[in-house]
Design a protein around this motif. Structure first.
Motif, PDB file in Angstrom:
ATOM      1  N   ALA A  20     -49.375 -39.660 -54.055  1.00 53.79           N
ATOM      2  CA  ALA A  20     -49.809 -40.938 -55.001  1.00 53.79           C
ATOM      3  C   ALA A  20     -50.984 -41.059 -55.364  1.00 53.79           C
ATOM      4  O   ALA A  20     -51.166 -41.479 -56.595  1.00 53.79           O
ATOM      5  N   ALA A  21     -52.193 -40.551 -54.667  1.00 50.57           N
ATOM      6  CA  ALA A  21     -53.638 -40.432 -55.365  1.00 50.57           C
ATOM      7  C   ALA A  21     -53.594 -39.765 -56.578  1.00 50.57           C
ATOM      8  O   ALA A  21     -54.155 -39.974 -57.791  1.00 50.57           O
ATOM      9  N   TRP A  22     -52.996 -38.468 -56.518  1.00 46.83           N
ATOM     10  CA  TRP A  22     -52.788 -37.575 -57.711  1.00 46.83           C
ATOM     11  C   TRP A  22     -52.248 -38.168 -58.822  1.00 46.83           C
ATOM     12  O   TRP A  22     -52.732 -38.117 -59.958  1.00 46.83           O
ATOM     13  N   GLU A  23     -51.046 -38.881 -58.654  1.00 49.50           N
ATOM     14  CA  GLU A  23     -50.180 -39.301 -59.575  1.00 49.50           C
ATOM     15  C   GLU A  23     -50.905 -40.386 -60.401  1.00 49.50           C
ATOM     16  O   GLU A  23     -51.094 -40.299 -61.523  1.00 49.50           O
ATOM     17  N   ARG A  24     -51.874 -41.187 -59.601  1.00 49.37           N
ATOM     18  CA  ARG A  24     -52.226 -42.244 -60.133  1.00 49.37           C
ATOM     19  C   ARG A  24     -53.629 -41.735 -61.111  1.00 49.37           C
ATOM     20  O   ARG A  24     -53.582 -42.207 -62.324  1.00 49.37           O
ATOM     21  N   LEU A  25     -54.206 -40.531 -60.720  1.00 46.62           N
ATOM     22  CA  LEU A  25     -55.170 -39.934 -61.453  1.00 46.62           C
ATOM     23  C   LEU A  25     -54.765 -39.288 -62.618  1.00 46.62           C
ATOM     24  O   LEU A  25     -55.134 -39.372 -63.810  1.00 46.62           O
ATOM     25  N   TYR A  26     -53.811 -38.536 -62.505  1.00 46.31           N
ATOM     26  CA  TYR A  26     -52.978 -37.695 -63.474  1.00 46.31           C
ATOM     27  C   TYR A  26     -52.530 -38.848 -64.576  1.00 46.31           C
ATOM     28  O   TYR A  26     -52.492 -38.474 -65.687  1.00 46.31           O
ATOM     29  N   ARG A  27     -52.000 -39.856 -64.001  1.00 43.06           N
ATOM     30  CA  ARG A  27     -51.395 -40.823 -65.209  1.00 43.06           C
ATOM     31  C   ARG A  27     -52.693 -41.611 -65.883  1.00 43.06           C
ATOM     32  O   ARG A  27     -52.603 -41.706 -67.263  1.00 43.06           O
ATOM     33  N   GLY A  28     -53.826 -41.731 -65.299  1.00 44.05           N
ATOM     34  CA  GLY A  28     -54.887 -41.887 -66.011  1.00 44.05           C
ATOM     35  C   GLY A  28     -55.457 -41.167 -66.774  1.00 44.05           C
ATOM     36  O   GLY A  28     -55.798 -41.510 -68.240  1.00 44.05           O
ATOM     37  N   TYR A  29     -55.340 -39.721 -66.392  1.00 47.71           N
ATOM     38  CA  TYR A  29     -55.738 -38.825 -67.476  1.00 47.71           C
ATOM     39  C   TYR A  29     -54.929 -38.724 -68.744  1.00 47.71           C
ATOM     40  O   TYR A  29     -55.415 -38.589 -69.825  1.00 47.71           O
ATOM     41  N   ARG A  30     -53.654 -38.779 -68.402  1.00 46.80           N
ATOM     42  CA  ARG A  30     -52.501 -38.750 -69.527  1.00 46.80           C
ATOM     43  C   ARG A  30     -52.915 -40.001 -70.679  1.00 46.80           C
ATOM     44  O   ARG A  30     -52.887 -39.742 -71.523  1.00 46.80           O
ATOM     45  N   ALA A  31     -53.306 -41.178 -69.841  1.00 42.32           N
ATOM     46  CA  ALA A  31     -53.320 -42.027 -70.672  1.00 42.32           C
ATOM     47  C   ALA A  31     -54.793 -42.265 -71.523  1.00 42.32           C
ATOM     48  O   ALA A  31     -54.889 -42.450 -72.651  1.00 42.32           O
ATOM     49  N   PHE A  32     -55.909 -41.631 -70.731  1.00 48.14           N
ATOM     50  CA  PHE A  32     -56.980 -41.516 -71.630  1.00 48.14           C
ATOM     51  C   PHE A  32     -56.930 -40.792 -72.729  1.00 48.14           C
ATOM     52  O   PHE A  32     -57.433 -40.832 -73.762  1.00 48.14           O
ATOM     53  N   TYR A  33     -56.124 -39.554 -72.611  1.00 52.19           N
ATOM     54  CA  TYR A  33     -55.564 -38.757 -74.060  1.00 52.19           C
ATOM     55  C   TYR A  33     -54.292 -39.105 -74.823  1.00 52.19           C
ATOM     56  O   TYR A  33     -53.878 -38.302 -75.875  1.00 52.19           O
ATOM     57  N   ALA A  34     -54.121 -40.360 -74.438  1.00 48.80           N
ATOM     58  CA  ALA A  34     -52.697 -41.109 -75.400  1.00 48.80           C
ATOM     59  C   ALA A  34     -51.651 -40.313 -75.147  1.00 48.80           C
ATOM     60  O   ALA A  34     -50.756 -40.287 -76.160  1.00 48.80           O
ATOM     61  N   ALA A  35     -51.574 -39.663 -74.262  1.00 44.94           N
ATOM     62  CA  ALA A  35     -50.276 -39.047 -73.871  1.00 44.94           C
ATOM     63  C   ALA A  35     -49.096 -40.036 -73.409  1.00 44.94           C
ATOM     64  O   ALA A  35     -49.409 -40.708 -72.406  1.00 44.94           O
ATOM     65  N   ALA A  36     -47.934 -39.767 -73.746  1.00 46.00           N
ATOM     66  CA  ALA A  36     -46.849 -40.775 -73.573  1.00 46.00           C
ATOM     67  C   ALA A  36     -46.711 -40.494 -71.789  1.00 46.00           C
ATOM     68  O   ALA A  36     -46.624 -39.726 -71.346  1.00 46.00           O
ATOM     69  N   ASP A  37     -46.405 -41.613 -71.371  1.00 50.60           N
ATOM     70  CA  ASP A  37     -46.080 -41.808 -70.057  1.00 50.60           C
ATOM     71  C   ASP A  37     -44.686 -40.755 -69.810  1.00 50.60           C
ATOM     72  O   ASP A  37     -43.493 -41.263 -70.487  1.00 50.60           O
ATOM     73  N   ASP A  38     -44.605 -39.773 -69.047  1.00 49.41           N
ATOM     74  CA  ASP A  38     -43.451 -38.805 -68.972  1.00 49.41           C
ATOM     75  C   ASP A  38     -43.143 -38.658 -67.472  1.00 49.41           C
ATOM     76  O   ASP A  38     -43.901 -37.468 -66.879  1.00 49.41           O
ATOM     77  N   PRO A  39     -42.365 -39.089 -66.874  1.00 51.50           N
ATOM     78  CA  PRO A  39     -42.118 -38.809 -65.373  1.00 51.50           C
ATOM     79  C   PRO A  39     -41.862 -37.420 -65.121  1.00 51.50           C
ATOM     80  O   PRO A  39     -42.274 -36.862 -64.296  1.00 51.50           O
ATOM     81  N   ASP A  40     -41.124 -36.637 -66.182  1.00 49.58           N
ATOM     82  CA  ASP A  40     -40.622 -35.273 -65.930  1.00 49.58           C
ATOM     83  C   ASP A  40     -41.943 -34.450 -66.051  1.00 49.58           C
ATOM     84  O   ASP A  40     -42.125 -33.457 -65.245  1.00 49.58           O
ATOM     85  N   ALA A  41     -42.850 -34.834 -66.834  1.00 47.53           N
ATOM     86  CA  ALA A  41     -44.219 -33.797 -66.813  1.00 47.53           C
ATOM     87  C   ALA A  41     -44.898 -33.985 -65.504  1.00 47.53           C
ATOM     88  O   ALA A  41     -45.328 -33.064 -65.050  1.00 47.53           O
ATOM     89  N   ILE A  42     -44.914 -35.133 -65.064  1.00 46.97           N
ATOM     90  CA  ILE A  42     -45.390 -35.473 -63.908  1.00 46.97           C
ATOM     91  C   ILE A  42     -45.117 -34.846 -62.680  1.00 46.97           C
ATOM     92  O   ILE A  42     -45.521 -33.911 -61.680  1.00 46.97           O
ATOM     93  N   GLU A  43     -43.498 -34.769 -62.357  1.00 41.20           N
ATOM     94  CA  GLU A  43     -42.958 -34.073 -61.562  1.00 41.20           C
ATOM     95  C   GLU A  43     -43.107 -32.517 -61.757  1.00 41.20           C
ATOM     96  O   GLU A  43     -43.102 -31.662 -60.734  1.00 41.20           O
ATOM     97  N   THR A  44     -43.084 -32.041 -62.945  1.00 37.93           N
ATOM     98  CA  THR A  44     -43.312 -30.366 -63.294  1.00 37.93           C
ATOM     99  C   THR A  44     -44.696 -30.092 -62.846  1.00 37.93           C
ATOM    100  O   THR A  44     -44.947 -29.380 -62.016  1.00 37.93           O
ATOM    101  N   VAL A  45     -45.668 -30.639 -63.258  1.00 36.92           N
ATOM    102  CA  VAL A  45     -47.081 -30.475 -62.842  1.00 36.92           C
ATOM    103  C   VAL A  45     -47.248 -30.648 -61.330  1.00 36.92           C
ATOM    104  O   VAL A  45     -47.833 -29.417 -60.729  1.00 36.92           O
ATOM    105  N   TRP A  46     -46.660 -31.526 -60.507  1.00 36.01           N
ATOM    106  CA  TRP A  46     -46.805 -31.702 -59.025  1.00 36.01           C
ATOM    107  C   TRP A  46     -45.959 -30.398 -58.693  1.00 36.01           C
ATOM    108  O   TRP A  46     -46.952 -30.004 -57.411  1.00 36.01           O
ATOM    109  N   SER A  47     -44.844 -30.046 -58.991  1.00 37.73           N
ATOM    110  CA  SER A  47     -44.344 -28.879 -58.447  1.00 37.73           C
ATOM    111  C   SER A  47     -45.063 -27.482 -58.746  1.00 37.73           C
ATOM    112  O   SER A  47     -45.179 -26.822 -57.968  1.00 37.73           O
ATOM    113  N   TRP A  48     -45.567 -27.612 -59.752  1.00 37.26           N
ATOM    114  CA  TRP A  48     -46.504 -26.175 -60.065  1.00 37.26           C
ATOM    115  C   TRP A  48     -47.625 -26.445 -59.011  1.00 37.26           C
ATOM    116  O   TRP A  48     -48.124 -25.155 -58.605  1.00 37.26           O
TER     117      TRP A  48
END
Length: 160
Positions: A20-48
């Motif tokens: 939960a903490a990582w996802e909040r921070l990773y979403r913040g990172y993506r938003a900072f760089y104006a990357a679209a909210d992408d649940p698949d990207a979040i799942e992929t990076v978490w799995s990596w």
């Protein structure tokens, strides 16, 4: 001068219970760089981050017991120098924690990992307009003379 009463920032590998903490921070990172909210990207990076066979690793910075920053990095070959380096793909500190030392702590930990693994450099890129981050980077690292290019994949001839 640092405030001796200020809580220290600690850095450790990202663990499964940090989702939960990582996802909040990773979403913040993506938003900072104006990357679209992408649940698949979040799942992929978490799995990596939790696949020992995958090259991407992650660090979590905590300040006063609260997760405030993340770093994603990987090892890479440096054929010109016949050595290995660490590449920092993503570094993000929550806006409310900027100035807490979290970014410095993450970069210091990466330098320690590089030393421990025999890497010759920790390298990264950043947006030239990211003045806050660049002030930190200019204090801790040396800007290189290398210019970055992106080449898209060739078109698939079967796609017509």
């Amino acid at each position: 001068m640092t405030d001796a009463t200020a809580p220290a920032v600690s850095v450790r590998p990202i663990a499964p219970e940090d989702r939960a903490a990582w996802e909040r921070l990773y979403r913040g990172y993506r938003a900072f760089y104006a990357a679209a909210d992408d649940p698949d990207a979040i799942e992929t990076v978490w799995s990596w981050l939790h696949d020992d066979a995958h090259e991407v690793r992650g660090l979590l910075a905590e300040h006063a017991g609260e997760p405030v920053g993340i770093a994603h990095f990987r090892s890479y070959a440096r054929p010109l120098t016949a050595s290995r380096g660490l590449f920092l793909d993503d570094l993000f500190t929550a806006s409310e924690a900027r100035g807490s030392g979290a970014g410095t702590a993450l970069l210091d930990r990466l330098a320690e990992i590089a030393r421990d693994e025999g890497a010759t450099v920790v390298r990264w890129i950043t947006d030239e307009g990211n003045g806050t981050a660049r002030r930190l980077y200019d204090r801790l690292a040396q800007q290189t003379r290398w210019v970055t290019y992106d080449l898209p994949p060739a078109a698939d001839p079967a796609a017509g």
